[in-house]
Write an enzyme that holds these catalytic residues in place. Structure first.
Site, PDB file in Angstrom:
ATOM      1  N   THR A  42      50.843 101.460 -50.777  1.00 46.65           N
ATOM      2  CA  THR A  42      52.161 101.401 -50.131  1.00 46.65           C
ATOM      3  C   THR A  42      53.127 102.433 -50.712  1.00 46.65           C
ATOM      4  OG1 THR A  42      51.794  99.038 -49.917  1.00 46.65           O
ATOM      5  CG2 THR A  42      54.046  99.803 -49.566  1.00 46.65           C
ATOM      6  N   GLY A  78      50.925  96.671 -58.120  1.00 50.12           N
ATOM      7  CA  GLY A  78      50.968  95.723 -59.233  1.00 50.12           C
ATOM      8  C   GLY A  78      50.434  96.360 -60.508  1.00 50.12           C
ATOM      9  N   GLU A 111      48.647  92.960 -48.429  1.00 49.69           N
ATOM     10  CA  GLU A 111      47.339  93.147 -47.767  1.00 49.69           C
ATOM     11  C   GLU A 111      47.464  93.027 -46.254  1.00 49.69           C
ATOM     12  OE1 GLU A 111      44.993  94.453 -49.285  1.00 49.69           O
ATOM     13  OE2 GLU A 111      45.930  94.166 -51.237  1.00 49.69           O
TER      14      GLU A 111
END
Ligand SMILES: Cc1cc2nc3c(=O)[nH]c(=O)nc-3n(C[C@H](O)[C@H](O)[C@H](O)COP(=O)(O)OP(=O)(O)OC[C@H]3O[C@@H](n4cnc5c(N)ncnc54)[C@H](O)[C@@H]3O)c2cc1C
Length: 394
Positions: free
Chosen positions: A49, A88, A328
């Site tokens: 992203t 993350g 996701e």
């Protein structure tokens, strides 16, 4: 400590990093990177992203340009909107990341591909030359996970760092691909299936356990004696959520078997099951995460004020599970993609051609009245199956 208590002991994105290499990497790449990652000699992240684009993956702006003279890719995030945003474990922890970037060879763009990029030193953990990274700041939950941003300026990586099980750039710059280019998003399909259990069904099971146990000990007035679980309204709130948790557990096992079968075929370079697997993983991810999010909220409210207390763990479960509707693949998009698959299969079935096994019902529908003749018939699962088939083709 927070990670340990919440069950997130291992770095979550590290596992997704490893999964990306396992499904998209060649045997040589797996042999090189997976032992290092499994022994935590490096910490991985998954950087897809960007600030400007999440859903529209083809619009990603990070570039990887092949330099034939040095046999390297040069990675850049050329503008602010190209900055990786959300990965993350990126903010402080990761030393490496699977970075998705537009591949350019001889000035021609070949679309989005995955690359292994080292972002921090393995000696002193400082950022590598050309890399800027940090934490994206406060979130609704996941404070223990350092979701981060990443900017790259002329970062060079060897040609071998492009994950190349299905797509490869040869030393002379020739681009070779097996199957659809969408295979590069296969990590998302695998993660979608893996996350259903850990990130949606298990949190729902925990919420049901907490709310039902509370309902067994909580008492109200003498006018309405007994535990609150005896109340019809409390049962109507909680028991459907418990039933759903069991149903989703079985569904998850089914999806895992479907995935294992499809993956065996993909490894043999047979991509026929990919559209069906994509539709299943997308549709079920959207449906299950949406249902589980609403169900956890019902459990929270079923515990009254104590449910709102963080000590019940229900607010934590709620703010954790709501994110599963977003990452996701945001749920709206996933539902639209599943709908597109179904409409396509329906048109194929209408012309009498074969369709994937899971949607043969689109071709087998019987027109006519509901076969139920009395109320006991409504306890027969086949009546429901037939009714759903009928509704699906209407
Ligand atoms: C907790 C968390 C962890 C994350 N971890 C990672 C990570 O480790 N690595 C990573 O790369 N990313 C990560 N992400 C990012 C996540 O994958 C994206 O946020 C997600 O894909 C949605 O993209 P977006 O935020 O750009 O939303 P957008 O794509 O901008 O969507 C905004 C809205 O527009 C709607 N929309 C968009 N396109 C369409 C369309 N074609 N038709 C109809 N409606 C549309 C969507 O439904 C949504 O409602 C994480 C996100 C969260 C919340």
């Amino acid at each position: 400590l927070h990670r340990a208590l919440s069950g997130d002991v291992a770095f979550l994105l590290h596992r997704i990093f490893m999964r990306s290499i396992s499904v998209l990497g060649s045997n040589e790449q797996i042999a090189k990177w997976i032992p290092l990652a499994s022994q935590y000699k490096l910490i991985g992240s998954y950087a897809q992203t960007e600030l400007g684009h999440g859903t529209y993956i083809q619009g990603l702006e990070t570039t990887a340009v092949f330099d034939i003279t040095t046999q390297e890719f040069i990675l850049n995030t050329p503008k602010i909107s190209a900055m990786k945003w959300w990965p993350g474990d990126m903010g402080r922890s990761a030393t490496h990341a699977v970075v998705f970037a537009q591949l350019y060879v001889h000035s021609k763009c070949y679309g989005v591909h995955p690359f292994i990029v080292q972002i921090r030193s393995l000696q002193n953990h400082s950022l590598c030359p050309g890399v800027t990274a940090g934490d994206i700041g406060p979130k609704m939950n996941f404070e223990h996970i350092d979701n981060g941003y990443l900017m790259l300026q002329n970062v060079r990586i060897p040609r071998e760092n492009m994950l190349n099980k299905f797509c490869m750039v040869q030393p002379d710059g020739t681009y070779v691909r097996q199957g659809s280019q969408k295979i590069n998003y296969f990590t998302m399909t695998t993660v979608r299936i893996a996350l259903l259990s850990d990130r949606a069904v298990i949190p729902l099971m925990k919420a049901c356990t907490i709310a039902i146990r509370y309902s067994v000990v909580r008492r109200q007035s003498k006018l309405k004696p007994g535990k609150i679980l005896d109340y019809q309204t409390q049962q109507e709130k909680l028991l459907p959520q418990l039933a759903a948790a069991y149903a989703f557990h079985c569904l998850n096992n089914f999806l895992q078997e479907l995935f294992d079968k499809a993956y065996r075929e993909i490894q043999r370079k047979n991509f026929d099951m990919l559209p069906e697997l994509h539709a299943f993983s997308s549709g079920f991810k959207a449906m299950v995460t949406q249902y589980c999010t609403s169900a956890v909220e019902i459990c929270l409210r079923a515990c009254g004020g104590h449910g709102y207390s963080s000590l019940s763990a229900l607010p934590y479960l709620y703010t954790e599970i709501i994110a599963s509707c977003l990452y996701e693949g945001e749920n709206t998009i996933l539902l639209l993609q599943t709908a597109r698959f179904l409409i396509k299969c329906f048109s194929i079935a209408s012309t009498g051609q074969p369709v994937p096994p899971s949607v043969t019902y689109l071709a087998a529908v019987k027109h006519g009245n509901c076969p139920a003749k009395n109320k006991l018939d409504f306890l027969r699962p086949d009546i429901y199956t037939e009714a759903y088939q009928h509704v699906a083709t209407r």
